[in-house]
Design an enzyme around this catalytic site. Structure first.
Site, PDB file in Angstrom:
ATOM      1  N   GLY A  71      72.606  35.400  82.216  1.00 46.95           N
ATOM      2  CA  GLY A  71      71.128  35.741  81.869  1.00 46.95           C
ATOM      3  C   GLY A  71      72.071  36.930  81.124  1.00 46.95           C
ATOM      4  N   THR A  72      72.845  37.680  80.819  1.00 41.32           N
ATOM      5  CA  THR A  72      73.364  38.763  81.059  1.00 41.32           C
ATOM      6  C   THR A  72      74.380  38.153  79.904  1.00 41.32           C
ATOM      7  OG1 THR A  72      73.908  39.850  82.996  1.00 41.32           O
ATOM      8  CG2 THR A  72      75.254  40.258  81.454  1.00 41.32           C
ATOM      9  N   ASN A 152      61.037  42.928  83.375  1.00 35.85           N
ATOM     10  CA  ASN A 152      61.477  42.517  84.649  1.00 35.85           C
ATOM     11  C   ASN A 152      60.541  43.275  85.351  1.00 35.85           C
ATOM     12  OD1 ASN A 152      63.070  43.884  82.959  1.00 35.85           O
ATOM     13  ND2 ASN A 152      64.145  44.514  84.732  1.00 35.85           N
ATOM     14  N   GLN A 180      62.831  36.227  82.500  1.00 38.63           N
ATOM     15  CA  GLN A 180      61.689  36.509  83.858  1.00 38.63           C
ATOM     16  C   GLN A 180      60.922  35.360  83.283  1.00 38.63           C
ATOM     17  OE1 GLN A 180      61.304  38.292  86.637  1.00 38.63           O
ATOM     18  NE2 GLN A 180      63.461  39.342  86.208  1.00 38.63           N
ATOM     19  N   HIS A 202      68.333  32.003  88.475  1.00 37.40           N
ATOM     20  CA  HIS A 202      68.670  32.392  89.610  1.00 37.40           C
ATOM     21  C   HIS A 202      67.186  32.911  90.232  1.00 37.40           C
ATOM     22  CE1 HIS A 202      69.364  36.827  89.138  1.00 37.40           C
ATOM     23  NE2 HIS A 202      70.109  36.667  88.586  1.00 37.40           N
ATOM     24  N   CYS A 322      69.578  44.890  88.500  1.00 35.61           N
ATOM     25  CA  CYS A 322      70.251  45.595  88.115  1.00 35.61           C
ATOM     26  C   CYS A 322      70.557  47.593  88.364  1.00 35.61           C
ATOM     27  CB  CYS A 322      70.320  45.208  86.146  1.00 35.61           C
ATOM     28  SG  CYS A 322      69.393  43.482  86.467  1.00 35.61           S
TER      29      CYS A 322
END
Ligand SMILES: Cc1ncc(COP(=O)(O)O)c(C=O)c1O
Length: 381
Positions: A71-72, A152, A180, A202, A322
């Protein structure tokens, strides 16, 4: 001691069926999807089948999905790739919000150092962006609106239909970070006027280290990775076939599960927590991710509750995984107007299909005990 995992917004348990689907692609089916021989073609076939599953899940076309490492990466690619594609046309303005994931906020900060102008919109006290604010912030220089779909930390689901309509009318690209919300709430790229969508595996019982970016056909974007020209020249690097297969399997399984099961667990859990004196739910109960709970236990440190829960084998979080390495308090709770004290007394509990009603009953019992004990000894009155 049995562990009870309530940190599914950070990551989820990989479904056994996902692992089973992935395994052959580590052993006998290890081909490189760019190779022309049989093994390569076997990998290529499953790569395209997986792409198609992910494309269909958001009503996109197969060739509008690019696989990335996370996602990053997808968020970095969307923001930076579009900035570099637009900056020479006098378009350098991005609109985003104060409640984005760090990978969006930090990409925006970096882009500011490269000449971008970024507007970080406020949200209301429940965490919602006002679409009218988006509209009023658009200037002739704006090329992109980038909004987190499901938050999130506090689970707010934004009104992307309204924002999508505005962006379309104004001729501005619209990107959502759906890490999310994916498979938890409907995403339809055409009905919602989405131009780019960030996804990852994930958070949905798939493997870590695999993401995707939907890029609407014919949108100009500059690649960040250069190499062998994989993924339509947009993201070079040999495709991670086992992870891609696992991603697609997780999407298929998500379709089969009953979302109401998680919603009912969440609501029972929220109700039980709010029966503990002096607790408040952060965010709104409605328009909330099916698995998100974020509560403020006034007068007791969230970290202390988390520590005690951990001692009972219960995994929770005081915010986004994170940023939990930093001592800075949550930017999301700050943006909805919480004081430092309220922020430091909040915890996030996030569920999945693997949680059970018995687990929730047990956690509620333990939480009551912990809160009572900590309130007795708390210096904050
Ligand atoms: C909303 C949101 N965006 C982006 C990310 C980053 O995704 P990844 O962990 O795949 O890099 C996360 C994960 O924490 C997230 O919750």
């Amino acid at each position: 001691m049995k562990s009870i995992y309530l940190d599914n917004a950070a990551t989820t348990q990989v479904d056994k069926k996902v692992v089973e689907a992935m395994l052959p692609y580590f052993s006998e089916k290890y081909g490189n999807a760019s190779s022309h021989h049989l093994k390569g073609q076997e990998a290529k076939r499953v790569l395209e089948e997986s792409r198609s599953i992910i494309a269909r899940s958001i009503s996109a076309k197969d060739d509008e999905i690019i696989f990335t490492s996370s996602g990053t990466e997808s968020n970095n690619f969307a923001l930076k790739g579009l900035f570099f594609a637009n900056k020479d046309n006098g378009k350098n303005h991005i609109i985003t919000t104060k409640i984005e994931h760090d990978c969006v906020l930090n990409s925006c900060k970096w882009l500011e150092s490269q000449g971008a102008k970024v507007s970080y919109l406020d949200v209301d006290e429940k965490g919602f962006v006002n679409p009218t604010d988006v509209e009023n912030t658009i200037t002739p220089e704006t090329f992109l609106v980038s909004i987190i779909h499901g938050n999130n930390e506090i689970g707010t689901i934004q009104d992307i239909e309204a924002i999508g309509r505005i962006c379309k009318e104004k001729g501005v690209l619209f990107h959502i970070d759906a890490c999310q919300s994916y498979t938890k709430t409907k995403i339809h790229v055409n009905k919602q006027n989405l131009d780019l969508v960030t996804l990852n595996a994930h958070k949905i019982h798939g493997p870590k280290g695999i993401g995707a970016l939907f890029i609407r056909k014919d949108i100009k974007i500059i690649p960040l990775f250069h190499g062998g020209g994989h993924e339509k020249n947009l993201r070079s690097g040999t495709e991670n076939i086992p992870a891609i297969v696992g991603f697609a399997k997780a999407v298929k399984l998500a379709k089969e599960r009953d979302i109401n099961y998680v919603i009912n667990l969440r609501d029972k859990f929220i109700q039980g927590i709010l029966e503990i004196p002096n607790t408040n739910l952060n965010g709104l109960k409605e328009k909330r991710l099916c698995n998100n709970i974020n509560v403020c236990f006034n007068n007791i440190e969230g970290e202390a509750i988390g520590g005690y829960l951990d001692a009972y084998g219960i995994c929770s979080s005081t915010g986004s995984a994170c940023s939990s390495n930093s001592l800075e308090s949550s930017h999301v709770l700050k943006a909805i107007g919480k004081t430092d004290l309220q922020i430091n007394t909040s915890i996030r509990l996030s569920l999945s299909k693997f949680n059970t009603e018995e687990e929730i009953d047990y956690v509620l019992k333990i939480l009551n005990k912990i809160v009572e004990k900590l309130r007795r000894i708390s210096p904050i009155k």
